[in-house]
Each structure stands twice: as structure tokens, then as C-alpha cells.
Write a protein that holds these residues in place. Sequence first.
Motif, PDB file in Angstrom:
ATOM      1  N   PRO A   1       9.188  -3.182  -3.589  1.00 28.38           N
ATOM      2  CA  PRO A   1       8.440  -1.938  -3.319  1.00 28.38           C
ATOM      3  C   PRO A   1       9.353  -0.780  -2.916  1.00 28.38           C
ATOM      4  O   PRO A   1       9.108   0.365  -3.315  1.00 28.38           O
ATOM      5  CB  PRO A   1       7.509  -2.331  -2.164  1.00 28.38           C
ATOM      6  N   ALA A   2      10.407  -1.065  -2.134  1.00 29.02           N
ATOM      7  CA  ALA A   2      11.335   0.009  -1.741  1.00 29.02           C
ATOM      8  C   ALA A   2      12.029   0.600  -2.962  1.00 29.02           C
ATOM      9  O   ALA A   2      12.241   1.818  -3.047  1.00 29.02           O
ATOM     10  CB  ALA A   2      12.372  -0.528  -0.756  1.00 29.02           C
ATOM     11  N   PHE A   3      12.376  -0.258  -3.920  1.00 31.15           N
ATOM     12  CA  PHE A   3      12.987   0.223  -5.166  1.00 31.15           C
ATOM     13  C   PHE A   3      12.002   1.094  -5.944  1.00 31.15           C
ATOM     14  O   PHE A   3      12.377   2.169  -6.466  1.00 31.15           O
ATOM     15  CB  PHE A   3      13.428  -0.962  -6.016  1.00 31.15           C
ATOM     16  N   LEU A   4      10.748   0.666  -6.037  1.00 31.74           N
ATOM     17  CA  LEU A   4       9.729   1.441  -6.757  1.00 31.74           C
ATOM     18  C   LEU A   4       9.483   2.787  -6.071  1.00 31.74           C
ATOM     19  O   LEU A   4       9.311   3.813  -6.742  1.00 31.74           O
ATOM     20  CB  LEU A   4       8.426   0.640  -6.840  1.00 31.74           C
ATOM     21  N   ILE A   5       9.463   2.762  -4.748  1.00 29.60           N
ATOM     22  CA  ILE A   5       9.271   4.009  -3.998  1.00 29.60           C
ATOM     23  C   ILE A   5      10.450   4.954  -4.236  1.00 29.60           C
ATOM     24  O   ILE A   5      10.262   6.156  -4.461  1.00 29.60           O
ATOM     25  CB  ILE A   5       9.102   3.707  -2.496  1.00 29.60           C
ATOM     26  N   SER A   6      11.662   4.417  -4.203  1.00 23.37           N
ATOM     27  CA  SER A   6      12.858   5.238  -4.441  1.00 23.37           C
ATOM     28  C   SER A   6      12.834   5.838  -5.846  1.00 23.37           C
ATOM     29  O   SER A   6      13.160   7.018  -6.033  1.00 23.37           O
ATOM     30  CB  SER A   6      14.125   4.397  -4.253  1.00 23.37           C
ATOM     31  N   ALA A   7      12.439   5.014  -6.828  1.00 20.49           N
ATOM     32  CA  ALA A   7      12.364   5.505  -8.206  1.00 20.49           C
ATOM     33  C   ALA A   7      11.302   6.599  -8.340  1.00 20.49           C
ATOM     34  O   ALA A   7      11.526   7.618  -9.009  1.00 20.49           O
ATOM     35  CB  ALA A   7      12.056   4.349  -9.160  1.00 20.49           C
ATOM     36  N   SER A   8      10.158   6.393  -7.699  1.00 22.38           N
ATOM     37  CA  SER A   8       9.082   7.389  -7.757  1.00 22.38           C
ATOM     38  C   SER A   8       9.532   8.718  -7.170  1.00 22.38           C
ATOM     39  O   SER A   8       9.337   9.783  -7.766  1.00 22.38           O
ATOM     40  CB  SER A   8       7.846   6.877  -7.011  1.00 22.38           C
ATOM     41  N   TYR A   9      10.158   8.648  -6.008  1.00 23.49           N
ATOM     42  CA  TYR A   9      10.561   9.886  -5.353  1.00 23.49           C
ATOM     43  C   TYR A   9      11.793  10.509  -5.992  1.00 23.49           C
ATOM     44  O   TYR A   9      11.998  11.719  -5.890  1.00 23.49           O
ATOM     45  CB  TYR A   9      10.768   9.646  -3.860  1.00 23.49           C
TER      46      TYR A   9
ATOM     47  N   THR B   1       8.699   9.798   5.388  1.00 23.64           N
ATOM     48  CA  THR B   1       8.943   9.558   6.809  1.00 23.64           C
ATOM     49  C   THR B   1       8.328   8.239   7.244  1.00 23.64           C
ATOM     50  O   THR B   1       8.969   7.420   7.920  1.00 23.64           O
ATOM     51  CB  THR B   1       8.362  10.711   7.655  1.00 23.64           C
ATOM     52  N   VAL B   2       7.062   8.021   6.835  1.00 19.64           N
ATOM     53  CA  VAL B   2       6.382   6.777   7.170  1.00 19.64           C
ATOM     54  C   VAL B   2       7.113   5.585   6.573  1.00 19.64           C
ATOM     55  O   VAL B   2       7.338   4.564   7.235  1.00 19.64           O
ATOM     56  CB  VAL B   2       4.921   6.811   6.677  1.00 19.64           C
ATOM     57  N   VAL B   3       7.485   5.703   5.299  1.00 20.57           N
ATOM     58  CA  VAL B   3       8.164   4.612   4.609  1.00 20.57           C
ATOM     59  C   VAL B   3       9.490   4.270   5.290  1.00 20.57           C
ATOM     60  O   VAL B   3       9.812   3.095   5.507  1.00 20.57           O
ATOM     61  CB  VAL B   3       8.401   4.976   3.125  1.00 20.57           C
ATOM     62  N   SER B   4      10.266   5.277   5.630  1.00 20.72           N
ATOM     63  CA  SER B   4      11.573   5.044   6.258  1.00 20.72           C
ATOM     64  C   SER B   4      11.432   4.345   7.598  1.00 20.72           C
ATOM     65  O   SER B   4      12.171   3.391   7.908  1.00 20.72           O
ATOM     66  CB  SER B   4      12.304   6.376   6.439  1.00 20.72           C
ATOM     67  N   LEU B   5      10.477   4.799   8.407  1.00 18.82           N
ATOM     68  CA  LEU B   5      10.261   4.196   9.716  1.00 18.82           C
ATOM     69  C   LEU B   5       9.816   2.742   9.588  1.00 18.82           C
ATOM     70  O   LEU B   5      10.327   1.848  10.262  1.00 18.82           O
ATOM     71  CB  LEU B   5       9.206   4.993  10.495  1.00 18.82           C
ATOM     72  N   TYR B   6       8.868   2.512   8.707  1.00 21.46           N
ATOM     73  CA  TYR B   6       8.246   1.194   8.593  1.00 21.46           C
ATOM     74  C   TYR B   6       9.164   0.173   7.927  1.00 21.46           C
ATOM     75  O   TYR B   6       9.418  -0.905   8.459  1.00 21.46           O
ATOM     76  CB  TYR B   6       6.943   1.341   7.813  1.00 21.46           C
ATOM     77  N   TYR B   7       9.660   0.524   6.749  1.00 12.63           N
ATOM     78  CA  TYR B   7      10.498  -0.406   5.999  1.00 12.63           C
ATOM     79  C   TYR B   7      11.801  -0.716   6.737  1.00 12.63           C
ATOM     80  O   TYR B   7      12.264  -1.865   6.740  1.00 12.63           O
ATOM     81  CB  TYR B   7      10.826   0.164   4.618  1.00 12.63           C
ATOM     82  N   GLY B   8      12.397   0.301   7.343  1.00 11.72           N
ATOM     83  CA  GLY B   8      13.662   0.084   8.031  1.00 11.72           C
ATOM     84  C   GLY B   8      13.546  -0.955   9.125  1.00 11.72           C
ATOM     85  O   GLY B   8      14.393  -1.861   9.244  1.00 11.72           O
TER      86      GLY B   8
ATOM     87  N   LEU C   1       0.823  -1.210   0.000  1.00 12.20           N
ATOM     88  CA  LEU C   1       0.000   0.000   0.000  1.00 12.20           C
ATOM     89  C   LEU C   1       0.856   1.258   0.000  1.00 12.20           C
ATOM     90  O   LEU C   1       0.544   2.240  -0.687  1.00 12.20           O
ATOM     91  CB  LEU C   1      -0.923  -0.014   1.217  1.00 12.20           C
ATOM     92  N   LEU C   2       1.941   1.254   0.755  1.00  7.55           N
ATOM     93  CA  LEU C   2       2.839   2.409   0.773  1.00  7.55           C
ATOM     94  C   LEU C   2       3.475   2.627  -0.606  1.00  7.55           C
ATOM     95  O   LEU C   2       3.688   3.773  -1.022  1.00  7.55           O
ATOM     96  CB  LEU C   2       3.919   2.221   1.836  1.00  7.55           C
ATOM     97  N   ALA C   3       3.764   1.529  -1.314  1.00  9.33           N
ATOM     98  CA  ALA C   3       4.289   1.648  -2.673  1.00  9.33           C
ATOM     99  C   ALA C   3       3.235   2.248  -3.600  1.00  9.33           C
ATOM    100  O   ALA C   3       3.545   3.095  -4.455  1.00  9.33           O
ATOM    101  CB  ALA C   3       4.739   0.281  -3.192  1.00  9.33           C
ATOM    102  N   ALA C   4       1.985   1.832  -3.438  1.00  9.27           N
ATOM    103  CA  ALA C   4       0.893   2.387  -4.243  1.00  9.27           C
ATOM    104  C   ALA C   4       0.711   3.878  -3.967  1.00  9.27           C
ATOM    105  O   ALA C   4       0.465   4.678  -4.888  1.00  9.27           O
ATOM    106  CB  ALA C   4      -0.403   1.636  -3.950  1.00  9.27           C
TER     107      ALA C   4
END
Length: 320
Positions: A212-220, A248-255, A116-119
Motif C-alpha cells: 500500500p505504501a508503494f501504491l500511495i507513493s505512485a499515486s502521489y 500527513t496522515v499516511v506518514s504518521l500512521y505508516y511510519g 483504506l488509506l491506500a484506497a
Amino acid sequence: MLLWERNDTFSSDFILLGVFSSSPTSLVFFSFIFVIFIMSVTENTLMILLIRSDSRLHTPMYFLLSHLSFMDIFHVSNIIPKMVTDFLSGSRTISLAGCGFQVFLSLTLLGGECLLLAAMSYDRYVAICHPLRYPTLMKEYASTLMAGGSWLIGVFNSTVHTAYALQFPFCGSRAIDHFFCEVPAMLKLSCADTTNYERGVYVSAVLFLVIPAFLISASYGQIILTVLQMKSSEGQKKAFSTCSSHLTVVSLYYGAIIFMYMRPISSHASGQDKVVSVFYTIVTPMLNPVIYSLRNKDVMGALGKILWKCYYHSTLFPMN
């Protein structure tokens, strides 16, 4: 603990050793956890109500955010009520079925929230990098598909892992040195070889975390490039403010989850695992609505609108 282990040899139930003892410090920590639970449920419920009640928030971004709030409510409700009950009653047993349910729901929510975070990052990418195409690319069915897919894929992955994890034999102590039934802590109790299953966990971690982390990084990455090209400093500020909340949410959660699930079981230390688990199962669900709402004018506007309606109604129709 030795008495538990001795009695537990003849029982199919597990023992959750938890994080609380009878010391005054544990009472303070228990109170802190209980307050976090109340805040998490209240904040996320309020977020859902605001999104549902205000037409200005009927957009794909807030639709996905409402599902994030649902997941956070389920996550804390899956863990904290059992912790509270164990602390107040002094009983720390949990049945095999109860343990299996905790594992199933926890893995469903962990996997679903990662997707969901990736979406949500894709939604921000389209909104900022392709604003004219946003109504076309993020139609109602697209956001519904993203949210529904996150739930369904999370359920499927969780069903497979839960069924596999519970079929391992637990020959010795059934005392889980954790505050809920989490797969790494349970596997330590198995007297069978779990190497193949651990490989499966690693594959799932790649699918639900790394990709998903890769997709999020590419998006941002694309978002940052687009924002830097904006001529309006106000536009840059608004874009960075919106996206920084999500990052911020992504970093906290994924990490925290990467630290927990992408290490060999043999390298896990119970004390360390408990701290990390508290962070992504209890603290993060409380922070999510705060991070999104305090820096969001639309959400705060919707909250102010509801508070004004409540005040206006109480003024016109005071209680006797």
C-alpha cells in the motif's frame, strides 16, 4: 510486579503492566490520555455526522473518510477504556478472551486502515489526474467495494494472526509489559519458538504496509506531476492542500506501524514500543479528523451550517 508474576503462574489471566504508576506525573499523563480519548471520539463522531447530514459531502472521498473515522473510534475504544478502568480500580488483569479480543480488533483496524488509506490515495489520484473519468471510475459501488474490502481483508488477516498468536504456550510470567495486548509484547512471554510466526507477521506487514505504501507513493507521484503542469496557481494550491492532509496522515500512521511490526521481536524494547504504540493507537485517531477538517472548506462549511441551524432553532424555541 514480582508478586503479580508469582500469583500469575497459577492463572490463565494476563497482567497489563501499563504506563501508569502511583506518581503525580502518572496522574497528569492519565488525565492527558483520557482527554485525548474524549476528543477522539467526539471529533470522529462529529465527522461522521457531518458527512451523513450534508449532501455536499456525499462523495466517494468523504464516504471513505467516514469509514476512517469509524475505525479510529473503534481503535481508541478498544484500548483506552481498559486503561482507565485499570488505573481507577488498581486491577491490571485481563482474561485470555479479553486479550484475544484486543489483539483481534487491533489487528483488524491496523490492517483495514492501511488499506483504506491506500484506497483514499487512489481516489485523490483519479480526482486530480483524471477528473473527467472520476464519476465513472469512482462510482458508488467502487467506493463501497474499497471500504468493505478494507474491513473484510483486515478481519481475515486478524483472525488468522489472533488464532495463531494465542495458541503459543506461556510458561512463565504472564505480565505483559504494555498497556494493551499487542502481538510483539505477547510473543516475548512465550516459551515456544515463534520464529515461523514472526515470518508470517513480516509477510503480512509487507502486504499491508509495503505494498500500500508503494501504491500511495505512485499515486502521489502522478498527482505531483499533474499539479505542477497546472496553469492555475489557485488550482495548484487547492490540489496540494487537499493531498497534503492525506500525506500527513499516511506518514504518521505508516511510519509508526512499520517501526513496530517490521523489526524482529528480539529487538523490541518495552519502553520504546509503548511510546510508538501510544502514537498510532491513541494520538493519530485524534489528529485524523483535525488534519482533514481544518484545511477543508467543505467540512467547515457543513459544520457552520449545522451550528447555524442549532443557533436558529434555539433562538426560535428558547428553553424555559
